[in-house]
Design an enzyme around this catalytic site. Structure first.
Site, PDB file in Angstrom:
ATOM      1  N   ASN A   7     163.105 107.169  38.284  1.00 49.36           N
ATOM      2  CA  ASN A   7     163.593 108.145  38.394  1.00 49.36           C
ATOM      3  C   ASN A   7     163.440 109.686  37.119  1.00 49.36           C
ATOM      4  O   ASN A   7     164.092 108.807  35.860  1.00 49.36           O
ATOM      5  CB  ASN A   7     165.017 108.550  39.708  1.00 49.36           C
ATOM      6  CG  ASN A   7     165.785 109.690  38.860  1.00 49.36           C
ATOM      7  OD1 ASN A   7     164.708 111.042  37.925  1.00 49.36           O
ATOM      8  ND2 ASN A   7     166.784 110.384  38.673  1.00 49.36           N
ATOM      9  N   ARG A  91     161.305 109.735  42.635  1.00 43.49           N
ATOM     10  CA  ARG A  91     162.606 110.556  42.826  1.00 43.49           C
ATOM     11  C   ARG A  91     161.869 111.397  42.582  1.00 43.49           C
ATOM     12  O   ARG A  91     161.179 112.110  41.366  1.00 43.49           O
ATOM     13  CB  ARG A  91     163.888 110.438  41.775  1.00 43.49           C
ATOM     14  CG  ARG A  91     164.762 112.118  42.436  1.00 43.49           C
ATOM     15  CD  ARG A  91     165.811 111.788  41.544  1.00 43.49           C
ATOM     16  NE  ARG A  91     166.336 113.571  40.970  1.00 43.49           N
ATOM     17  CZ  ARG A  91     167.547 113.967  40.919  1.00 43.49           C
ATOM     18  NH1 ARG A  91     167.258 113.279  39.865  1.00 43.49           N
ATOM     19  NH2 ARG A  91     167.513 115.152  41.352  1.00 43.49           N
ATOM     20  N   HIS A 180     170.101 117.831  45.347  1.00 44.86           N
ATOM     21  CA  HIS A 180     170.678 117.315  45.998  1.00 44.86           C
ATOM     22  C   HIS A 180     170.599 116.132  47.343  1.00 44.86           C
ATOM     23  O   HIS A 180     171.513 116.583  47.692  1.00 44.86           O
ATOM     24  CB  HIS A 180     172.032 117.424  45.049  1.00 44.86           C
ATOM     25  CG  HIS A 180     172.574 117.673  44.188  1.00 44.86           C
ATOM     26  ND1 HIS A 180     173.844 118.667  43.785  1.00 44.86           N
ATOM     27  CD2 HIS A 180     172.065 116.705  43.150  1.00 44.86           C
ATOM     28  CE1 HIS A 180     173.746 118.269  42.494  1.00 44.86           C
ATOM     29  NE2 HIS A 180     173.462 117.463  41.578  1.00 44.86           N
ATOM     30  N   ARG A 241     176.354 124.589  34.358  1.00 39.05           N
ATOM     31  CA  ARG A 241     176.547 126.008  34.608  1.00 39.05           C
ATOM     32  C   ARG A 241     176.990 127.245  35.330  1.00 39.05           C
ATOM     33  O   ARG A 241     177.689 126.109  35.662  1.00 39.05           O
ATOM     34  CB  ARG A 241     175.316 124.922  35.531  1.00 39.05           C
ATOM     35  CG  ARG A 241     173.720 124.331  34.962  1.00 39.05           C
ATOM     36  CD  ARG A 241     172.749 123.896  36.395  1.00 39.05           C
ATOM     37  NE  ARG A 241     172.914 122.434  35.758  1.00 39.05           N
ATOM     38  CZ  ARG A 241     172.867 121.202  36.597  1.00 39.05           C
ATOM     39  NH1 ARG A 241     172.572 122.598  37.884  1.00 39.05           N
ATOM     40  NH2 ARG A 241     172.690 120.805  36.285  1.00 39.05           N
ATOM     41  N   GLU A 386     171.302 107.353  46.079  1.00 36.95           N
ATOM     42  CA  GLU A 386     170.658 107.921  46.241  1.00 36.95           C
ATOM     43  C   GLU A 386     168.774 106.780  46.354  1.00 36.95           C
ATOM     44  O   GLU A 386     167.952 106.921  46.738  1.00 36.95           O
ATOM     45  CB  GLU A 386     170.167 109.278  45.175  1.00 36.95           C
ATOM     46  CG  GLU A 386     170.955 110.220  45.402  1.00 36.95           C
ATOM     47  CD  GLU A 386     171.672 111.264  43.956  1.00 36.95           C
ATOM     48  OE1 GLU A 386     171.201 112.492  44.312  1.00 36.95           O
ATOM     49  OE2 GLU A 386     171.935 110.741  43.771  1.00 36.95           O
TER      50      GLU A 386
END
Ligand code: AMP
Length: 405
Positions: A7, A91, A180, A241, A386
């Site tokens: 990743n 990923r 996600h 965010r 993940e």
């Protein structure tokens, strides 16, 4: 079969090596500050102490060489030779509309990935650099791309279309993609297993609440809506965010702050907003905010309230989208570790007959049902994974393609 999961971020590279025969992680780690003179690696061989040391890594290819050296090292390694690795799973953040599932990477896929760069200029380039570096260093090894967006490609048009001129979708691909996806897929499937119900019968809202947060409406095992949109900026407020805002605020701020739209979106909406902004700069970390709120910091309290309110509001919206609500799943840093935030959210869901068990809700990072037996909706804490999902997809795809035996 051993599978390496990679990743790549802009200045980092995370890795995990799995033995898929037993589905166990043999080693994991990360190279940080890639591209700077003070790059370092943290290597964690399973069952042994972690090792941290400085490395020279001016790019992701050099970082990968250090990962390979650590994995095969006589003292800190876990395999004797790289040839023991059967395939690599990468990923990739954005697969656009091209990838509705994981794929075996070939030249054509690389070309399609290049075309997706436009949609995720911050996230995809480092992911692709990682794939390219791996292909150069291990040209004969099969590689699989696993996309954050893929799970949400099942959304119906009414959920993914913005009410903008239709040609903006046709010409530029402006639509909701969602992110996600690997996490939402994993935890929704686990929820069905924990509840001993077929996922095809369940309507689940999955709440991935971490530094970046998103919710998904997973109806009968399929994502039908999600809060993140064209980019990971939309939806609930996050660490830094903003989540959903009136888009007219952007041009208003450009004028007031004398900044370009890009500066406002990146500098303000992505980096200075969310709970960090709301709390007056107190912190983007929910642990600090919870402590600050206890100490009487009103803006920290406001940030936590806004977050809980918006998450609860989306859960309500998704109950409507699915026509039912059987389970709510909490995952990722906050979802797995904050009983306080889970309680703040569930307190607002009495209308659905949600009832948390105060004692069971104390768990952190443990897979468990945390609602009472009388609760009309099951509430679960499920640690996301993940990496194992990427490793499983990789093993399955390379086997099906006959790339390994
Ligand atoms: P993630 O992006 O999934 O790694 O989540 C990281 C975030 O989880 C951190 O920024 C914290 O805000 C939050 N977090 C981690 N542990 C806790 C905790 N014990 N209580 C509250 N929030 C936590």
């Amino acid at each position: 079969m051993k599978i390496l999961v990679i990743n790549c971020g802009s200045s980092s590279l995370k890795y995990q090596l799995f033995d898929m025969d037993k589905e166990v992680c043999m080693a994991k780690g990360n190279v940080e500050r890639v591209g700077s003179p003070d790059a370092f690696i943290v290597h964690r061989p399973e069952g042994r102490d972690k090792i941290t040391y400085n490395v020279e890594a001016k790019d992701h290819e050099e970082a990968l060489k250090h990962v390979f050296a650590a994995l095969t090292d006589a003292e800190i390694g876990v395999i004797s030779d790289l040839s023991e690795v059967s395939a690599v799973g990468h990923r990739v953040v954005h697969g656009g509309e091209k990838f509705a599932g994981s794929v075996l990477i070939d030249d054509e896929v690389m070309k399609a990935l290049d075309e997706c760069q436009d949609l995720a200029p911050l996230h995809n380039p480092p992911n692709i650099m990682g794939v390219q570096a791996c292909r150069r260093l291990m040209p004969n090894l099969p590689m699989v791309g696993v996309f954050d967006t893929a799970f949400h490609q099942t959304m119906p048009r009414e959920a993914y279309m913005y009410a903008l001129p239709y040609e903006l979708y046709r010409k530029y691909g402006v639509r909701r993609y969602g992110f996600h996806g690997t996490s939402h897929r994993y935890v929704s499937a686990r929820a069905a297993q924990v509840l001993s119900r077929p996922k095809e019968e369940l309507c689940v809202v999955t709440c991935h609440l971490g530094n970046g947060s998103s919710l998904a409406a997973v109806k009968h095992g399929i994502s039908i809506d999600t809060t993140m949109g064209f980019t990971p900026l939309e939806g609930v407020p996050m660490g830094t965010r903003s989540g959903d805002i009136d888009p007219a605020i952007v041009s208003f701020l450009c004028e007031k702050l004398e900044k370009s739209p890009a500066e406002v979106v990146l500098g303000y909406l992505n980096k200075k907003s969310g709970v960090l902004g709301l709390s007056g700069g107190a912190s983007n970390d929910f642990r600090d905010l919870e402590q600050a709120a206890l100490d009487g910091n009103e803006l920290a309290q406001l940030a936590l309230d806004v977050f809980a309110y918006r998450v609860a509001k989306y859960i309500g919206a998704y109950a409507v989208a699915m026509g039912a609500l059987d389970a709510i799943v909490f995952t990722a840093g906050i979802g797995e570790n904050s009983p306080e935030m889970r309680e703040r959210i569930c307190k607002r869901l009495g209308v659905f007959g949600v009832e948390l068990d105060p004692e069971k809700n104390q768990v952190r990072g443990v897979e468990q049902v945390i609602s009472t037996p009388a609760s009309r909706v099951a509430v679960l804490c499920i640690p996301t994974n993940e990496e194992i999902t990427i490793a499983r997809d990789t093993a399955e795809i390379v086997k099906a393609a006959g790339a390994v035996s």
